[in-house]
Scaffold this motif. Structure first.
Motif, PDB file in Angstrom:
ATOM      1  N   GLY A  64      24.526  25.850  50.457  1.00 28.04           N
ATOM      2  CA  GLY A  64      24.711  26.958  49.529  1.00 28.04           C
ATOM      3  C   GLY A  64      25.592  28.039  50.132  1.00 28.04           C
ATOM      4  O   GLY A  64      25.563  28.279  51.343  1.00 28.04           O
ATOM      5  N   GLN A  65      26.360  28.676  49.291  1.00 30.98           N
ATOM      6  CA  GLN A  65      27.281  29.715  49.764  1.00 30.98           C
ATOM      7  C   GLN A  65      26.550  31.049  49.791  1.00 30.98           C
ATOM      8  O   GLN A  65      26.684  31.885  48.905  1.00 30.98           O
ATOM      9  N   GLY A  66      25.772  31.231  50.879  1.00 28.26           N
ATOM     10  CA  GLY A  66      25.012  32.459  51.049  1.00 28.26           C
ATOM     11  C   GLY A  66      25.896  33.615  51.481  1.00 28.26           C
ATOM     12  O   GLY A  66      27.123  33.497  51.554  1.00 28.26           O
ATOM     13  N   PRO A  67      25.276  34.748  51.837  1.00 27.63           N
ATOM     14  CA  PRO A  67      26.055  35.947  52.228  1.00 27.63           C
ATOM     15  C   PRO A  67      26.981  35.706  53.414  1.00 27.63           C
ATOM     16  O   PRO A  67      28.100  36.207  53.434  1.00 27.63           O
ATOM     17  N   LEU A  68      26.507  34.951  54.427  1.00 30.69           N
ATOM     18  CA  LEU A  68      27.340  34.707  55.607  1.00 30.69           C
ATOM     19  C   LEU A  68      28.599  33.936  55.239  1.00 30.69           C
ATOM     20  O   LEU A  68      29.719  34.324  55.618  1.00 30.69           O
ATOM     21  N   LEU A  69      28.445  32.850  54.481  1.00 31.13           N
ATOM     22  CA  LEU A  69      29.608  32.044  54.113  1.00 31.13           C
ATOM     23  C   LEU A  69      30.524  32.806  53.156  1.00 31.13           C
ATOM     24  O   LEU A  69      31.751  32.652  53.224  1.00 31.13           O
ATOM     25  N   SER A  70      29.951  33.628  52.293  1.00 31.52           N
ATOM     26  CA  SER A  70      30.791  34.440  51.416  1.00 31.52           C
ATOM     27  C   SER A  70      31.601  35.446  52.224  1.00 31.52           C
ATOM     28  O   SER A  70      32.781  35.700  51.932  1.00 31.52           O
ATOM     29  N   LEU A  71      30.979  36.012  53.282  1.00 32.67           N
ATOM     30  CA  LEU A  71      31.697  36.946  54.147  1.00 32.67           C
ATOM     31  C   LEU A  71      32.827  36.231  54.887  1.00 32.67           C
ATOM     32  O   LEU A  71      33.938  36.765  55.006  1.00 32.67           O
ATOM     33  N   ILE A  72      32.545  35.020  55.354  1.00 38.09           N
ATOM     34  CA  ILE A  72      33.594  34.230  56.015  1.00 38.09           C
ATOM     35  C   ILE A  72      34.720  33.924  55.030  1.00 38.09           C
ATOM     36  O   ILE A  72      35.903  33.968  55.371  1.00 38.09           O
ATOM     37  N   GLY A  73      34.340  33.629  53.784  1.00 39.52           N
ATOM     38  CA  GLY A  73      35.349  33.398  52.751  1.00 39.52           C
ATOM     39  C   GLY A  73      36.237  34.614  52.543  1.00 39.52           C
ATOM     40  O   GLY A  73      37.456  34.495  52.369  1.00 39.52           O
ATOM     41  N   ILE A  74      35.635  35.813  52.596  1.00 43.50           N
ATOM     42  CA  ILE A  74      36.413  37.050  52.431  1.00 43.50           C
ATOM     43  C   ILE A  74      37.362  37.247  53.613  1.00 43.50           C
ATOM     44  O   ILE A  74      38.485  37.736  53.450  1.00 43.50           O
ATOM     45  N   VAL A  75      36.920  36.853  54.823  1.00 46.58           N
ATOM     46  CA  VAL A  75      37.807  36.924  55.991  1.00 46.58           C
ATOM     47  C   VAL A  75      39.045  36.047  55.768  1.00 46.58           C
ATOM     48  O   VAL A  75      40.183  36.466  56.015  1.00 46.58           O
ATOM     49  N   PHE A  76      38.819  34.826  55.278  1.00 49.80           N
ATOM     50  CA  PHE A  76      39.954  33.937  54.994  1.00 49.80           C
ATOM     51  C   PHE A  76      40.820  34.483  53.855  1.00 49.80           C
ATOM     52  O   PHE A  76      42.047  34.327  53.877  1.00 49.80           O
ATOM     53  N   LEU A  77      40.191  35.134  52.892  1.00 49.30           N
ATOM     54  CA  LEU A  77      40.959  35.759  51.815  1.00 49.30           C
ATOM     55  C   LEU A  77      41.870  36.846  52.377  1.00 49.30           C
ATOM     56  O   LEU A  77      43.046  36.948  51.997  1.00 49.30           O
ATOM     57  N   LEU A  78      41.358  37.634  53.314  1.00 49.96           N
ATOM     58  CA  LEU A  78      42.164  38.669  53.967  1.00 49.96           C
ATOM     59  C   LEU A  78      43.324  38.048  54.743  1.00 49.96           C
ATOM     60  O   LEU A  78      44.473  38.502  54.643  1.00 49.96           O
ATOM     61  N   VAL A  79      43.024  37.008  55.510  1.00 53.61           N
ATOM     62  CA  VAL A  79      44.047  36.347  56.344  1.00 53.61           C
ATOM     63  C   VAL A  79      45.182  35.807  55.484  1.00 53.61           C
ATOM     64  O   VAL A  79      46.364  36.107  55.718  1.00 53.61           O
ATOM     65  N   PHE A  80      44.836  35.021  54.490  1.00 56.33           N
ATOM     66  CA  PHE A  80      45.875  34.365  53.691  1.00 56.33           C
ATOM     67  C   PHE A  80      46.563  35.341  52.737  1.00 56.33           C
ATOM     68  O   PHE A  80      47.707  35.114  52.348  1.00 56.33           O
ATOM     69  N   SER A  81      45.865  36.435  52.395  1.00 48.20           N
ATOM     70  CA  SER A  81      46.521  37.475  51.611  1.00 48.20           C
ATOM     71  C   SER A  81      47.623  38.151  52.432  1.00 48.20           C
ATOM     72  O   SER A  81      48.707  38.448  51.925  1.00 48.20           O
ATOM     73  N   LEU A  82      47.340  38.394  53.716  1.00 48.86           N
ATOM     74  CA  LEU A  82      48.368  38.940  54.606  1.00 48.86           C
ATOM     75  C   LEU A  82      49.545  37.986  54.721  1.00 48.86           C
ATOM     76  O   LEU A  82      50.709  38.398  54.679  1.00 48.86           O
TER      77      LEU A  82
END
Length: 494
Positions: A200-218
């Protein structure tokens, strides 16, 4: 035959290394470079047809089965982008032959051109996150050299910003990889998708997803695009065209791959992507309208297209994925042409401000009318290539009731049209400011790549039915990640 999948990456690397050792032989370097990109395009075209007939291709290096080994995975979405990258690179090379200059050519221009293409193709094809990072770095290291090649003050200034931003993004990328591996114990993208679905995509995995969103957005220039206009307008024309056509597409591809395959269980992330896309489109339009330097205007048009393509990810339907897939390959071709055209204008006139140039269409009619064609295609005027992708994107937005995204995405066409029409009316129309004595000769070697890209723009619009099966395959692969997972893992985990 799956071994062919590695060639669009390995061929440019091998030939690039060879070119380092034949530095004085410029003509041979040119020949080998363009033959390599054409061969890579041919291999990608063959792989694309094979995927359409038999399904997703997978290549396991060293016969290590997933999820333990390194692998390349070729679905229609990835291989379409590889094909477009190789075709566009081949045409940009033809332009580089006529404009780069002997000094830059002897400073390893062609090896680093090929290394950048290898990094781009590897990023599209790799099946695990760490090797995505490695391919990103190969691409970026080559881009650092190409950006500063020639050593002009503007290039060095913009190069510092570009390097710092990408080093920061790479650090966050490694951080995201480390946390994801710590949470799930694997870096194989298909295996990660399975593990995320299991736990399940809990808070930790969602936070990691946001990190990747930041990286690839840059990397893509989504929202955090302040570095892009200067970095993409500083280098020589051929390099700027290569950057505008390819580099942001790698970040966009990574966003699509990560958020259609792995982080698909939190709708909040898709809303965030939608908001980022809207802000990026608005900011890009304001920049394109506000600036008077034609190179800056084109760079802001790249930002608008980044936001537009990522509205397809925010909408997240098969139809919007069709639109995004088609628009991505259209954008590679059209932005390459646009950068080459404005670079040609600067080369012919020695000026880059809209209000300093006038009546160029009288002196250089081919350049003027090709610019007009590119403007219509990017604005989405039928039957040119930009129209098809925009129609599918609009249909996807209507399916899901995403009317705000629909309105902003299509209003951006007005911003694009206005900004480019301002260049056309001010710089190409009106009374010419160049006398016959001052007129620079227009080389046929410059005109050929411009015409080739224009033919592709028209052909992709008029011949959209030929591309339709491959675009549909790409959209299906994004909409149904199980296809990718089964092609990679299949019976290997049983």
């Amino acid at each position: 035959m799956n071994n062919l999948l590695v060639l669009p990456m390995i061929l440019p690397v091998l030939v690039g290394v060879i070119l380092v050792f034949i530095k004085p032989y410029i003509r041979l370097q040119r020949l080998l470079s363009v033959l390599t990109t054409i061969a890579s395009a041919g291999i990608a075209a063959y792989c694309l047809e094979r995927i359409h007939r038999t399904g997703i291709m997978r290549l396991d290096f060293g016969d290590w089965l997933p999820p333990h080994g390194i692998l390349f995975v070729g679905d229609s979405f990835a291989v379409l982008l590889v094909l477009a990258a190789c075709v566009v690179s081949s045409i940009i090379l033809l332009y580089a032959f006529a404009t780069t200059g002997l000094e830059a050519e002897t400073m390893f221009f062609y090896p680093f051109f090929l290394f950048l293409l290898a990094g781009v193709n590897g990023s599209f094809l790799t099946g695990d996150l760490f090797n995505l990072f490695v391919c990103f770095e190969v691409m970026l290291l080559a881009s650092y050299v190409l950006l500063t090649l020639g050593g002009r003050k503007t290039q060095l200034k913009e190069g510092i910003t570009y390097v710092l931003i990408n080093v920061l993004a790479s650090w966050f990328f490694l951080l995201g990889i480390a946390y994801l591996y710590g949470a799930l114990g694997t870096l194989n993208m298909a295996h990660i998708a399975v593990r995320v679905a299991e736990v399940g995509q809990g808070p930790l995995l969602s936070l990691i997803g946001i990190v990747f969103l930041l990286v690839f957005s840059l990397k893509a220039g989504l929202l955090l695009y302040f570095w892009l206009p200067g970095s993409y307008s500083a280098p020589p024309t051929a390099v700027a065209a290569l950057f505008g056509a390819l580099l942001t597409k790698v970040g966009i591809y990574a966003l699509y791959r990560m958020f259609t395959l792995i982080f698909v269980h939190d709708p909040l992330i898709y809303k965030m992507i939608g908001m980022l896309a809207v802000v990026t489109i608005v900011g890009g339009c304001l920049g394109a309208i506000a600036y008077s330097d034609i190179r800056q205007i084109v760079s802001y048009n790249v930002i608008i297209s980044v936001g537009f393509v990522l509205t397809g990810l925010a909408i997240a339907t098969t139809t919007s994925y069709q639109g995004a897939s088609y628009y991505l390959i259209h954008d590679m071709v059209s932005k390459a042409l646009l950068y080459l055209l404005v670079g040609t204008v600067v080369y012919l006139t020695g000026r880059s401000k809209v209000d300093e140039i006038s009546g160029l269409i009288r002196n250089y009619p081919l350049v003027g009318w090709l610019f007009f064609l590119a403007m219509l295609a990017i604005a989405g005027i039928p039957p040119l290539s930009g129209f098809i992708g925009k129609v599918y994107m609009g249909l996807g937005a209507i399916e899901t009731g995403s009317y705000v995204l629909l309105a902003v995405a299509f209003l951006s066409s007005i911003g694009v049209l206005y900004s480019l029409l301002r260049i056309f009316l001010n710089s190409f129309w009106g009374e010419t400011t160049i006398s016959e004595d001052e007129q620079q000769p227009f080389k046929k070697a410059i005109g050929v790549p411009l015409v080739l890209l224009a033919v592709l723009i028209v052909g992709m619009g008029v011949g959209a039915e030929l591309l339709a099966p491959y675009i549909q395959d790409a959209a299906n692969a994004l909409a149904d990640p199980q296809q990718y997972i089964e092609a990679v893992l299949d019976e290997d985990l049983e």
